[in-house]
Motif scaffolding. Sequence first.
Motif, PDB file in Angstrom:
ATOM      1  N   LYS A 139       0.879  -1.194   0.022  1.00  0.00           N
ATOM      2  CA  LYS A 139       0.006   0.125   0.056  1.00  0.00           C
ATOM      3  C   LYS A 139       0.960   1.276   0.220  1.00  0.00           C
ATOM      4  O   LYS A 139       1.455   1.493   0.833  1.00  0.00           O
ATOM      5  N   VAL A 140       0.897   2.095  -1.071  1.00  0.00           N
ATOM      6  CA  VAL A 140       1.622   3.156  -1.260  1.00  0.00           C
ATOM      7  C   VAL A 140       1.099   4.200  -0.498  1.00  0.00           C
ATOM      8  O   VAL A 140       0.209   4.657  -0.074  1.00  0.00           O
ATOM      9  N   LYS A 141       2.159   4.933   0.264  1.00  0.00           N
ATOM     10  CA  LYS A 141       2.061   6.002   1.130  1.00  0.00           C
ATOM     11  C   LYS A 141       2.257   7.312   0.365  1.00  0.00           C
ATOM     12  O   LYS A 141       1.568   8.505   0.814  1.00  0.00           O
ATOM     13  N   ALA A 142       3.321   7.686  -0.129  1.00  0.00           N
ATOM     14  CA  ALA A 142       3.780   8.535  -0.924  1.00  0.00           C
ATOM     15  C   ALA A 142       4.845   8.251  -2.125  1.00  0.00           C
ATOM     16  O   ALA A 142       5.609   7.117  -2.090  1.00  0.00           O
ATOM     17  N   VAL A 143       5.199   9.026  -2.971  1.00  0.00           N
ATOM     18  CA  VAL A 143       5.958   9.061  -3.910  1.00  0.00           C
ATOM     19  C   VAL A 143       7.085  10.490  -3.722  1.00  0.00           C
ATOM     20  O   VAL A 143       6.443  11.656  -3.727  1.00  0.00           O
ATOM     21  N   THR A 144       8.219  10.196  -3.768  1.00  0.00           N
ATOM     22  CA  THR A 144       9.055  11.456  -3.695  1.00  0.00           C
ATOM     23  C   THR A 144       9.935  11.452  -4.892  1.00  0.00           C
ATOM     24  O   THR A 144      10.490  10.323  -5.217  1.00  0.00           O
ATOM     25  N   MET A 145      10.446  12.611  -5.360  1.00  0.00           N
ATOM     26  CA  MET A 145      11.199  12.438  -6.483  1.00  0.00           C
ATOM     27  C   MET A 145      12.259  13.750  -6.486  1.00  0.00           C
ATOM     28  O   MET A 145      12.034  14.562  -5.852  1.00  0.00           O
ATOM     29  N   ARG A 146      13.185  13.559  -7.220  1.00  0.00           N
ATOM     30  CA  ARG A 146      13.954  14.735  -7.619  1.00  0.00           C
ATOM     31  C   ARG A 146      13.178  15.527  -8.772  1.00  0.00           C
ATOM     32  O   ARG A 146      12.240  14.780  -9.455  1.00  0.00           O
ATOM     33  N   ARG A 147      13.592  16.815  -8.971  1.00  0.00           N
ATOM     34  CA  ARG A 147      12.897  17.408 -10.239  1.00  0.00           C
ATOM     35  C   ARG A 147      13.625  16.852 -11.308  1.00  0.00           C
ATOM     36  O   ARG A 147      14.658  16.525 -11.528  1.00  0.00           O
ATOM     37  N   GLU A 148      12.645  16.853 -12.452  1.00  0.00           N
ATOM     38  CA  GLU A 148      13.004  16.170 -13.448  1.00  0.00           C
ATOM     39  C   GLU A 148      13.422  14.750 -13.513  1.00  0.00           C
ATOM     40  O   GLU A 148      14.392  14.610 -14.141  1.00  0.00           O
ATOM     41  N   ALA A 149      12.815  13.981 -12.620  1.00  0.00           N
ATOM     42  CA  ALA A 149      13.125  12.668 -12.421  1.00  0.00           C
ATOM     43  C   ALA A 149      13.495  11.966 -13.502  1.00  0.00           C
ATOM     44  O   ALA A 149      12.577  11.910 -14.373  1.00  0.00           O
ATOM     45  N   ILE A 150      14.192  10.796 -13.459  1.00  0.00           N
ATOM     46  CA  ILE A 150      14.305   9.970 -14.413  1.00  0.00           C
ATOM     47  C   ILE A 150      14.075   8.614 -13.970  1.00  0.00           C
ATOM     48  O   ILE A 150      14.502   8.146 -12.806  1.00  0.00           O
ATOM     49  N   MET A 151      13.003   7.970 -14.759  1.00  0.00           N
ATOM     50  CA  MET A 151      12.602   6.526 -14.534  1.00  0.00           C
ATOM     51  C   MET A 151      13.390   5.632 -15.114  1.00  0.00           C
ATOM     52  O   MET A 151      13.726   5.565 -16.202  1.00  0.00           O
ATOM     53  N   GLN A 152      14.080   4.642 -14.329  1.00  0.00           N
ATOM     54  CA  GLN A 152      14.907   3.715 -14.779  1.00  0.00           C
ATOM     55  C   GLN A 152      14.414   2.251 -14.803  1.00  0.00           C
ATOM     56  O   GLN A 152      13.856   1.896 -14.146  1.00  0.00           O
ATOM     57  N   THR A 153      14.499   1.606 -16.014  1.00  0.00           N
ATOM     58  CA  THR A 153      14.109   0.265 -16.188  1.00  0.00           C
ATOM     59  C   THR A 153      15.087  -0.453 -17.046  1.00  0.00           C
ATOM     60  O   THR A 153      16.222  -0.151 -17.188  1.00  0.00           O
ATOM     61  N   LEU A 154      14.685  -1.856 -17.195  1.00  0.00           N
ATOM     62  CA  LEU A 154      15.367  -2.715 -18.176  1.00  0.00           C
ATOM     63  C   LEU A 154      14.593  -3.866 -18.690  1.00  0.00           C
ATOM     64  O   LEU A 154      13.443  -3.787 -18.299  1.00  0.00           O
ATOM     65  N   VAL A 155      14.951  -4.305 -19.615  1.00  0.00           N
ATOM     66  CA  VAL A 155      14.253  -5.292 -20.294  1.00  0.00           C
ATOM     67  C   VAL A 155      14.797  -6.590 -19.749  1.00  0.00           C
ATOM     68  O   VAL A 155      15.765  -7.105 -19.920  1.00  0.00           O
ATOM     69  N   GLY A 156      13.653  -7.248 -19.125  1.00  0.00           N
ATOM     70  CA  GLY A 156      14.003  -8.396 -18.135  1.00  0.00           C
ATOM     71  C   GLY A 156      14.997  -9.456 -18.663  1.00  0.00           C
ATOM     72  O   GLY A 156      15.939  -9.775 -17.868  1.00  0.00           O
ATOM     73  N   PRO A 157      15.014 -10.064 -19.820  1.00  0.00           N
ATOM     74  CA  PRO A 157      15.953 -11.178 -19.979  1.00  0.00           C
ATOM     75  C   PRO A 157      17.137 -10.507 -20.831  1.00  0.00           C
ATOM     76  O   PRO A 157      18.094 -11.293 -21.073  1.00  0.00           O
ATOM     77  N   GLY A 158      17.464  -9.348 -20.594  1.00  0.00           N
ATOM     78  CA  GLY A 158      18.697  -8.752 -21.403  1.00  0.00           C
ATOM     79  C   GLY A 158      19.747  -8.805 -20.613  1.00  0.00           C
ATOM     80  O   GLY A 158      20.062  -9.443 -19.558  1.00  0.00           O
ATOM     81  N   GLU A 159      20.793  -8.303 -21.303  1.00  0.00           N
ATOM     82  CA  GLU A 159      22.379  -8.214 -21.009  1.00  0.00           C
ATOM     83  C   GLU A 159      22.244  -7.471 -19.744  1.00  0.00           C
ATOM     84  O   GLU A 159      23.221  -7.692 -18.615  1.00  0.00           O
ATOM     85  N   GLU A 160      21.581  -6.630 -19.073  1.00  0.00           N
ATOM     86  CA  GLU A 160      21.380  -5.901 -18.021  1.00  0.00           C
ATOM     87  C   GLU A 160      21.309  -6.805 -16.887  1.00  0.00           C
ATOM     88  O   GLU A 160      21.996  -6.682 -15.711  1.00  0.00           O
ATOM     89  N   HIS A 161      20.424  -7.841 -17.084  1.00  0.00           N
ATOM     90  CA  HIS A 161      20.337  -8.697 -15.870  1.00  0.00           C
ATOM     91  C   HIS A 161      21.333  -9.632 -15.614  1.00  0.00           C
ATOM     92  O   HIS A 161      21.697  -9.804 -14.584  1.00  0.00           O
ATOM     93  N   THR A 162      22.238  -9.919 -16.727  1.00  0.00           N
ATOM     94  CA  THR A 162      23.612 -10.461 -16.547  1.00  0.00           C
ATOM     95  C   THR A 162      24.474  -9.818 -15.891  1.00  0.00           C
ATOM     96  O   THR A 162      25.081 -10.574 -15.167  1.00  0.00           O
ATOM     97  N   SER A 163      24.545  -8.449 -16.038  1.00  0.00           N
ATOM     98  CA  SER A 163      25.557  -7.649 -15.255  1.00  0.00           C
ATOM     99  C   SER A 163      25.103  -7.509 -13.751  1.00  0.00           C
ATOM    100  O   SER A 163      25.915  -7.623 -13.157  1.00  0.00           O
ATOM    101  N   LEU A 164      23.693  -7.370 -13.654  1.00  0.00           N
ATOM    102  CA  LEU A 164      23.256  -7.003 -12.239  1.00  0.00           C
ATOM    103  C   LEU A 164      23.321  -8.395 -11.487  1.00  0.00           C
ATOM    104  O   LEU A 164      23.642  -8.393 -10.416  1.00  0.00           O
ATOM    105  N   ALA A 165      22.976  -9.480 -11.924  1.00  0.00           N
ATOM    106  CA  ALA A 165      22.903 -10.821 -11.123  1.00  0.00           C
ATOM    107  C   ALA A 165      24.384 -11.641 -11.371  1.00  0.00           C
ATOM    108  O   ALA A 165      24.885 -12.084 -10.350  1.00  0.00           O
TER     109      ALA A 165
END
Length: 511
Positions: free
Chosen positions: A320-346
């Motif tokens: 249950k979300v209570k608040a969202v806080t951000m930087r000004r002009e915030a950047i949403m960061q995501t990944l493509v699940g099966p991609g190379e980024e997962h290999t780096s992270l894990a």
Amino acid sequence: MNSRTDAAKLEPSAIDAAEPVNDLRSALKRLCAVPGQLLETDREVDPHAELAGVYKRIGAGGTVQRPTRLGPAMMFKRIKGYPQSRVLVGLMASRERVGLLLDAEPRRLTQRMAQAVRNPIAPTTVAQGNSPCQEVVHLASDPDFDLRKLIPAPTNTESDAGPFLCLGLVLGSDPDTGHADVTIHRLCVQGRDELSIFFAPGRHIDAFRQEAEQRGQALPVSINMGLDPAIHIGACFEAPTTPFGFDELSIAGGLRGKPVELVDCVSVNQKAISRAEIVIEGEILPNVRVVEDQNTHTGHAMPEFPGYNGPANPSLPVIKVKAVTMRREAIMQTLVGPGEEHTSLAGIPTEASIFNALEAAMPGFVSQVYAHTAGGGKLLAVIQVNKKSAFDDGRARQAAIIALGVYSELKNVILVDADVDPFDTNDVMWAMTTRYQGDVSTMFLPKINGHVLDPSQSPEFNPALPARGVTCKTVFDCTAPFHLRAEFERAKFKEVDPRPFAPELFGGNDE
């Protein structure tokens, strides 16, 4: 479209001269200084399936269905339905880029991470007024609050259960001891102020949740997005390298040589990462469950690291979300699940965990560990060993057993000699072709816990398995027997400096 896509080599001098990285924005500034590492587009993109579809072709790599490729990180500056938002994908979707961001040569990332685990620096807390992540505050008590309109969470495929926060780092604390833990979990946006959360078996925050639930209490958490990549990668270590009570944020501290800064949340009794782009504050509710695809009824969750769309879970805890806080002009960061980024992270934390354990057990015997991208950084490891005697034929196999014990989700291990490049799949397959015989070079370890997201690890695939997530683990010994080493010596070529002959390929003529 502003493009930075020229081929680039990350020279040590470029790393040494770079400004320090302490958040996502300084990481992007470093990428901007190196050709070929960041692509920015002003073309409008739909976060529903289109954004991931674009990046699948630009730079996802990994276990994504072909055609795909390794490419630059990508910043989408115009998001359909979100005029004030930007979305970044692929920040860590190449080993070369991770090396640039973590001040290490790509082939030395294993050792760099291993050193950080051995030299952790605990996080520290700063005052709220000094925290960029709280420049803008949205309270869920506001009648106009709607998570779905506030954050452009992507839907990676048209059959996803819904929009997902793919790089949301969840921070929770043990209700008894107060020890904190951070983990990346599957988070699906379910409503204006609700998220579902999926826990793979054995996750520490799930243990915290269960303890709180037994008391009828909610578990306060923060979900931190848009971070220094050292934080994301450091958070992906697992037990026994990071046992219960170990704060993975201290690994990021070890990488950067200074503590990660935390701040008190504005709406729940929890900490947040002070320099995050976006923080969602909330509570995991006790005894409340939802069907993951309750809004779409697709039957699927999202693309997972093995390359398949995971099934939608029929009963997941709710935040249950209570608040969202951000930087000004915030950047949403995501990944493509099966991609190379997962290999780096894990994968890089997997490598470091295995390397440290093998160095402790067999000093100097193992040179490299590579958590291969074909296994999403989890299921397949290539281990390079240095045989000096016939006794080392057995030590090589012992190294594989230690690796399987250190990282429980590892499924297959390939052993190679010192003359084989573990990062070059063709070289590894050459070793398997010429130094391996299936009936004498294979070790089978049946009915051992693995990973529930591998669809082959199920009784339906193998009736001998007692439950989903149990597997047969395999060691492929692709090393030459020591007593036959002379017969397996590779052809030796004269060492010649190629730069005078092809300066355009090697960065100049040193004559």
